[in-house]
Scaffold this motif. Structure first.
Motif, PDB file in Angstrom:
ATOM      1  N   GLY A  88       0.809  -1.150  -0.050  1.00 38.18           N
ATOM      2  CA  GLY A  88      -0.021  -0.064  -0.048  1.00 38.18           C
ATOM      3  C   GLY A  88       0.850   1.360  -0.117  1.00 38.18           C
ATOM      4  O   GLY A  88       1.878   1.413  -0.095  1.00 38.18           O
ATOM      5  N   GLY A  89      -0.029   2.386   0.411  1.00 41.69           N
ATOM      6  CA  GLY A  89       0.769   3.659   0.339  1.00 41.69           C
ATOM      7  C   GLY A  89       0.226   4.531   1.307  1.00 41.69           C
ATOM      8  O   GLY A  89      -0.935   4.424   1.820  1.00 41.69           O
ATOM      9  N   GLY A  90       0.907   5.629   1.989  1.00 46.86           N
ATOM     10  CA  GLY A  90       0.290   6.458   2.716  1.00 46.86           C
ATOM     11  C   GLY A  90       0.113   5.970   4.179  1.00 46.86           C
ATOM     12  O   GLY A  90       1.015   5.112   4.675  1.00 46.86           O
ATOM     13  N   THR A  91      -0.963   6.592   4.490  1.00 45.07           N
ATOM     14  CA  THR A  91      -1.595   5.619   6.127  1.00 45.07           C
ATOM     15  C   THR A  91      -1.781   4.246   6.035  1.00 45.07           C
ATOM     16  O   THR A  91      -1.458   3.483   7.080  1.00 45.07           O
ATOM     17  CB  THR A  91      -2.691   6.509   6.835  1.00 45.07           C
ATOM     18  N   THR A  97       2.855  -1.574   7.864  1.00 49.60           N
ATOM     19  CA  THR A  97       3.893  -1.726   8.375  1.00 49.60           C
ATOM     20  C   THR A  97       4.014  -2.358   9.845  1.00 49.60           C
ATOM     21  O   THR A  97       4.415  -3.106  10.605  1.00 49.60           O
ATOM     22  CB  THR A  97       4.859  -0.389   8.255  1.00 49.60           C
ATOM     23  N   VAL A  98       2.856  -1.558  10.602  1.00 49.55           N
ATOM     24  CA  VAL A  98       2.929  -1.818  12.100  1.00 49.55           C
ATOM     25  C   VAL A  98       2.064  -3.173  12.100  1.00 49.55           C
ATOM     26  O   VAL A  98       2.477  -3.902  13.144  1.00 49.55           O
ATOM     27  CB  VAL A  98       1.875  -0.604  12.689  1.00 49.55           C
ATOM     28  N   ALA A  99       1.207  -3.556  11.472  1.00 49.59           N
ATOM     29  CA  ALA A  99       0.812  -5.103  11.355  1.00 49.59           C
ATOM     30  C   ALA A  99       1.716  -5.933  11.123  1.00 49.59           C
ATOM     31  O   ALA A  99       1.993  -7.051  11.829  1.00 49.59           O
ATOM     32  CB  ALA A  99      -0.580  -5.018  10.573  1.00 49.59           C
ATOM     33  N   GLY A 100       2.476  -5.806  10.221  1.00 53.31           N
ATOM     34  CA  GLY A 100       3.524  -6.759   9.822  1.00 53.31           C
ATOM     35  C   GLY A 100       4.652  -6.878  10.812  1.00 53.31           C
ATOM     36  O   GLY A 100       4.943  -8.049  11.057  1.00 53.31           O
ATOM     37  N   ALA A 101       4.937  -5.737  11.485  1.00 54.47           N
ATOM     38  CA  ALA A 101       5.809  -5.915  12.476  1.00 54.47           C
ATOM     39  C   ALA A 101       5.310  -6.557  13.705  1.00 54.47           C
ATOM     40  O   ALA A 101       5.936  -7.384  14.334  1.00 54.47           O
ATOM     41  CB  ALA A 101       6.272  -4.584  13.112  1.00 54.47           C
ATOM     42  N   ALA A 102       4.079  -6.356  14.065  1.00 59.97           N
ATOM     43  CA  ALA A 102       3.571  -7.187  15.058  1.00 59.97           C
ATOM     44  C   ALA A 102       3.370  -8.613  14.888  1.00 59.97           C
ATOM     45  O   ALA A 102       3.555  -9.404  15.727  1.00 59.97           O
ATOM     46  CB  ALA A 102       2.172  -6.629  15.561  1.00 59.97           C
ATOM     47  N   ALA A 103       2.829  -9.018  13.663  1.00 60.43           N
ATOM     48  CA  ALA A 103       2.673 -10.427  13.410  1.00 60.43           C
ATOM     49  C   ALA A 103       4.165 -10.904  13.067  1.00 60.43           C
ATOM     50  O   ALA A 103       4.198 -12.280  13.592  1.00 60.43           O
ATOM     51  CB  ALA A 103       1.908 -10.625  11.869  1.00 60.43           C
ATOM     52  N   GLY A 104       4.912 -10.339  12.545  1.00 60.13           N
ATOM     53  CA  GLY A 104       6.348 -10.836  12.383  1.00 60.13           C
ATOM     54  C   GLY A 104       6.995 -10.994  13.722  1.00 60.13           C
ATOM     55  O   GLY A 104       7.681 -12.130  13.915  1.00 60.13           O
ATOM     56  N   GLY A 105       6.627  -9.924  14.971  1.00 56.96           N
ATOM     57  CA  GLY A 105       7.396 -10.230  16.034  1.00 56.96           C
ATOM     58  C   GLY A 105       6.814 -11.565  16.878  1.00 56.96           C
ATOM     59  O   GLY A 105       7.385 -12.367  17.481  1.00 56.96           O
ATOM     60  N   TYR A 106       5.270 -11.869  16.602  1.00 59.11           N
ATOM     61  CA  TYR A 106       4.561 -12.868  17.144  1.00 59.11           C
ATOM     62  C   TYR A 106       5.267 -14.305  16.529  1.00 59.11           C
ATOM     63  O   TYR A 106       5.589 -15.287  17.281  1.00 59.11           O
ATOM     64  CB  TYR A 106       3.398 -12.843  17.140  1.00 59.11           C
ATOM     65  N   ALA A 107       5.250 -14.116  15.245  1.00 64.22           N
ATOM     66  CA  ALA A 107       5.733 -15.513  14.579  1.00 64.22           C
ATOM     67  C   ALA A 107       7.166 -15.654  14.880  1.00 64.22           C
ATOM     68  O   ALA A 107       7.494 -16.756  15.135  1.00 64.22           O
ATOM     69  CB  ALA A 107       5.865 -15.124  12.939  1.00 64.22           C
TER      70      ALA A 107
END
Length: 177
Positions: A88-91, A97-107
């Motif tokens: 995506g782009g913008g917000t 990015t935040v959702a990917g970081a949270a999911a990646g952190g859990y994984a």
């Protein structure tokens, strides 16, 4: 009757009486031996304990260097954040990015957990247990015998032969042959 004939008759009578007396005494006397009819060993089983030891390989989980799994969580969050920033782009990109970081952190946390649980070390340990050996000992013999016309039974320390000596009507158990 003459004197020598009389002496012969008296001597003969005395001899016959003596022989008869001895024969009668032997007929009335107890037998000298008892006949052994059967012998049964008497046994006792003892159990003796002993210790048996052997070396056994023991696998156990290796000591955990990162119990909170910070490294896996951080690596997963960075990878997830990088992947999320490509969407995506913008917000929307920021949310991705935040959702990917949270999911990646859990994984990453769960992956590190799985790896830590599978990380084992082996060591050799001596284990001992008590086992029991059985020993059967003969402690005597039950002997069935016949003395004259009567049968009896007695326990003896030694195995008797075919007969047991008798003295004065009593078995001589220590002199059995």
């Amino acid at each position: 009757m003459n004197k020598s004939m009389m002496t012969g008759v008296i001597a003969g009578a005395v001899a016959v009486t003596a022989i008869g007396g001895v024969a009668g005494y032997r007929a009335l006397a107890q037998p000298e031996f008892a006949e052994v009819l059967a012998v049964e060993p008497v046994t006792q089983t003892r159990k003796t304990p002993r210790e048996v030891c052997s070396d056994v390989v023991v696998n156990e989980q290796a000591p955990v260097k990162d119990p909170n799994r910070i490294a896996g969580t951080a690596a997963g969050a960075i990878a997830g954040g990088l992947l999320g920033s490509q969407i995506g782009g913008g917000t929307g990109r920021t949310v991705a990015t935040v959702a990917g970081a949270a999911a990646g952190g859990y994984a990453g946390n769960q992956i590190q957990k799985g790896m830590q649980e599978k990380d084992t070390v082996s060591r050799t340990e001596t284990r001992c247990k008590t086992v029991y050996d059985s020993h059967t000992d003969t402690i005597g013999y039950d002997v069935r015998y016949r003395l004259g016309k009567e049968e009896g039974q007695v326990r003896m320390e030694q195995r008797p032969g075919a007969r047991i000596p008798v003295t004065d009507g009593k078995l001589q158990l220590d002199a059995a042959s």
